[in-house]
Structures are given as C-alpha cells and as structure tokens.
Design an enzyme around this catalytic site. Structure first.
Site, PDB file in Angstrom:
ATOM      1  N   THR A  37      14.795  -9.179 -32.005  1.00 60.37           N
ATOM      2  CA  THR A  37      15.438  -9.751 -33.188  1.00 60.37           C
ATOM      3  C   THR A  37      16.734 -10.446 -32.811  1.00 60.37           C
ATOM      4  O   THR A  37      17.049 -11.525 -33.321  1.00 60.37           O
ATOM      5  CB  THR A  37      15.695  -8.657 -34.242  1.00 60.37           C
ATOM      6  OG1 THR A  37      14.499  -7.906 -34.458  1.00 60.37           O
ATOM      7  CG2 THR A  37      16.122  -9.273 -35.566  1.00 60.37           C
ATOM      8  N   GLY A  88      20.138  -6.017 -33.439  1.00 61.11           N
ATOM      9  CA  GLY A  88      19.018  -5.399 -34.125  1.00 61.11           C
ATOM     10  C   GLY A  88      19.086  -3.886 -34.036  1.00 61.11           C
ATOM     11  O   GLY A  88      20.095  -3.307 -33.622  1.00 61.11           O
ATOM     12  N   ASP A  90      16.200  -0.147 -33.841  1.00 61.24           N
ATOM     13  CA  ASP A  90      14.851   0.407 -33.832  1.00 61.24           C
ATOM     14  C   ASP A  90      14.574   1.192 -35.107  1.00 61.24           C
ATOM     15  O   ASP A  90      13.426   1.302 -35.544  1.00 61.24           O
ATOM     16  CB  ASP A  90      14.659   1.292 -32.606  1.00 61.24           C
ATOM     17  CG  ASP A  90      14.916   0.521 -31.319  1.00 61.24           C
ATOM     18  OD1 ASP A  90      14.266  -0.521 -31.125  1.00 61.24           O
ATOM     19  OD2 ASP A  90      15.791   0.928 -30.538  1.00 61.24           O
ATOM     20  N   GLU A 109      25.838  -2.040 -25.950  1.00 60.62           N
ATOM     21  CA  GLU A 109      25.865  -2.439 -27.353  1.00 60.62           C
ATOM     22  C   GLU A 109      26.954  -1.674 -28.108  1.00 60.62           C
ATOM     23  O   GLU A 109      27.688  -2.255 -28.917  1.00 60.62           O
ATOM     24  CB  GLU A 109      24.489  -2.196 -27.983  1.00 60.62           C
ATOM     25  CG  GLU A 109      23.427  -3.153 -27.449  1.00 60.62           C
ATOM     26  CD  GLU A 109      22.003  -2.757 -27.793  1.00 60.62           C
ATOM     27  OE1 GLU A 109      21.094  -3.576 -27.574  1.00 60.62           O
ATOM     28  OE2 GLU A 109      21.809  -1.616 -28.270  1.00 60.62           O
TER      29      GLU A 109
END
Length: 225
Positions: A37, A88, A90, A109
């Site tokens: 994404t 994005g 999960d 991240e």
C-alpha cells in the site's frame, strides 16, 4: 492479493497523496513507509514531487522506489522533524492501533513515525479488525537472542515461529508470534519490548496512527482516534 484489493490499495494511496498535498511546501519532508500500500502512495506522491523537498524512508525497498521516481531521500539523522508519516498496516482497530511488520520493516517504521507530527495510516478494508491479533505479531530480535526471546514469548502465551531466510535492513531476525492475547495492546507492546534481545515488535499501540484512511468499495473513509 486479488485485483479488487490492489485497486483499493491504489485508491487509498492516491487519496493519501491528495490528503497531504495541501500541507506541502518547498521545505517539507515526507516520511514514507514500506509495503504494497505504501508503494501505491509513493507512486502517487511522485506526481506531486515538485511540491515538496523530499522524503525520509523506512526501508531500503522504499528508498529505491522513491529514488526511481526522482524523489530525494534524506537520512533521518539529518532531520529534526517530519510533517507527516504515511504507511500501511497489516491490522488496524477502531482505536487506530496497528500491527505492522509483514515486510519486516516495523522497527524503522516506528522510528520514522516517532519524529512525525502526524501519522497517517492507509489500508484497504480487509485490514480492519475488531481486536488485534489474527495476524501474527512480528518481533525483530538480535540473532543470538532468537531462541531465548522465543522462550519468553511462549511464556507470554504466544507461539513464535522463526521467519526463515529473512534478514531485516538492520541485520536482525524476525520471529512471528501467533495466538498472543492482545486485549491490552499498549501493555503487551511495552512488555515484549522489555525482553532482552528484542529490538522492536510490530504493535503500534503506544503510538497509534493519528488518522486512518480506509479504502473500501464505497470509497475512502477517514477515521480519527
């Protein structure tokens, strides 16, 4: 991934670029995440690259994609603050708490997200859950600590599985933990991170997203904590 799901990811990636466009100026640096994404977001961001200075990336893969689009990538150590971080997930719940790390980049991240004024998470509707934990929780570990950490994760009620053949951009290993009780994700995130040998786990609950953009068949939904 089916074609419809990929189309939703592309739509939410474009929406995110449009969403942040009005905040951009010639000195703006955008934090960029990792994954399928996020890749769509990068591709959409490339269309407006003349409106901002550059990006800070959470992975080597995203760095290469940004550079291929002619977007300058800056080192986080040279940056004091980011306007926004877009990535994005999960899994995401209604508190905008997340599980991330299918791509093994969750440590970087988290670091990039920590210096951003705003964390915008972009997902397709399949990632929305009532309670986190259907997706296994990725835990990045120092290689020599893999077995020791796995025993501790079993003691916490999880079933750790070594992600064979995978090495993070930091040179570490990933253990994917199934069946953890994530009823209290903030406390679990902190408890796992305290285990000796753990670098970081994929729960984003202490620092959840500020805005969640969800792509479904009816369009893009904006959710705020």
């Amino acid at each position: 991934m089916n074609q419809d799901q990929d189309q939703l990811k592309a739509a939410v990636g474009q929406y995110a670029a449009d969403f942040i466009e009005r905040q951009l100026d010639a000195e703006t640096l955008v934090g960029v995440g990792t994954g399928s994404t996020a890749n769509h977001f990068i591709d959409s961001l490339a269309k407006i690259k003349h409106k901002f200075k550059g990006a800070v990336s959470s992975s080597l893969a995203s760095t290469h994609r940004l550079a291929a689009h002619g977007i300058e990538v800056f080192e986080l150590n040279d940056v004091n603050e980011l306007l926004v971080y877009v990535d994005g997930a999960d899994e995401a719940n209604d508190k905008l708490q997340l599980i991330k790390g299918a791509g093994g980049a969750h440590t970087r991240e988290k670091i990039v997200a920590s210096v951003a004024r705003q964390f915008v998470c972009i997902v397709d509707a399949s990632k929305i859950v009532g309670r986190l934990g259907v997706f296994p929780l990725p835990v990045e570990v120092i290689p020599m600590a893999r077995s020791a950490v796995s025993r501790e994760l079993v003691a916490l009620g999880g079933k750790p599985v070594y992600r064979e053949g995978f090495v993070t951009d930091n040179g570490n290993m990933i253990v994917d933990v199934y069946d953890l009780d994530l009823t209290e994700p903030v406390s679990m995130e902190r408890e796992i991170n305290q285990l000796t040998g753990v670098v970081s786990n994929g729960l984003f609950a202490v620092r959840p997203a500020d805005i969640l953009l969800v792509g479904d068949k009816n369009g893009i939904q904006e959710k705020r904590a």
